[in-house]
Design an enzyme around this catalytic site. Structure first.
Site, PDB file in Angstrom:
ATOM      1  N   LYS A  88       4.536  11.306  -4.586  1.00 25.33           N
ATOM      2  CA  LYS A  88       3.972   9.929  -4.440  1.00 25.33           C
ATOM      3  C   LYS A  88       4.116   9.225  -4.803  1.00 25.33           C
ATOM      4  CE  LYS A  88       2.842   9.641   0.083  1.00 25.33           C
ATOM      5  NZ  LYS A  88       1.741  10.210   0.706  1.00 25.33           N
ATOM      6  N   LEU A  89       4.452   8.160  -5.452  1.00 22.83           N
ATOM      7  CA  LEU A  89       3.670   6.838  -6.236  1.00 22.83           C
ATOM      8  C   LEU A  89       3.475   5.164  -5.397  1.00 22.83           C
ATOM      9  CD1 LEU A  89       6.331   7.011  -9.008  1.00 22.83           C
ATOM     10  CD2 LEU A  89       3.966   7.911  -8.679  1.00 22.83           C
TER      11      LEU A  89
END
Length: 192
Positions: A88-89
């Protein structure tokens, strides 16, 4: 539509796997902190729960990184811990650049904290496996969210991107139904 659990509490995840039949998990540093356990310990416990399955687990890099290179380095380390892990970014300038860096290494990315169609489009263009529009927060500030999700679905379909849409920050059952009617692939929410 698939259901993901938004949690890092392993007992809760075990329950949801057995009783609800969840299709995956999304975590974040706040969830890990709520578990009361060290980050890597919790992440490894979750990896063990999903070992031998093809169910995805989104694991977020440190949200305080402002350098894309640090995001890529941490993403590489996290992805190496489990084949189930999706990195997750955040939908920030460094987050988009890190997405490109991880994509070329065949590391799956969930671009999160998406608050606009333009952010979703850019994530899809860059090869995000998942894009996570946050609807709860938008709705709390009076913004319309059904059309928001529909627009992301239409853009994805118009350009035949392979990205799946995870409707996130869901606060109630009505939002789950709205996400399904809008054509989202996945909704992620807590058990409560």
């Amino acid at each position: 539509m698939k259901f993901f659990l938004d949690s890092a509490i392993t007992d809760e995840i075990k329950y949801a796997l057995e009783m609800v039949g969840i299709d995956g998990v999304t975590t974040n540093p706040r969830h890990v902190q709520a578990s009361g356990k060290p980050f890597l310990g919790v992440i490894r416990e979750i990896a063990d729960l999903f070992a031998g399955t093809d169910l995805p687990v989104s694991v977020e890099v440190n949200p305080h990184h402002d350098d894309w290179r640090a995001m890529v380095a941490e993403g590489q380390k996290l992805a190496a811990l489990s084949p189930n892990f999706v990195i997750k970014l955040p939908a920030t300038e460094p987050g988009f650049r890190a997405l490109r860096g991880l994509y070329v290494e065949n590391i799956r990315v969930n671009l999160t904290l998406v608050f606009s169609g333009a952010q979703a489009l850019q994530a899809m263009r860059l090869g995000a496996t998942y894009v996570s529009p946050f609807i709860g927060w938008k709705e709390e500030t009076g913004e319309e969210t059904v059309r928001f999700v529909q627009e992301i679905v239409m853009m994805r379909d118009n350009y035949q991107f392979d990205t799946q849409i995870i409707v996130s920050a869901v606060r109630n059952g009505r939002q789950i139904v709205d996400a399904a009617l809008a054509g989202a692939d996945i909704v992620t929410a807590g058990l409560a």
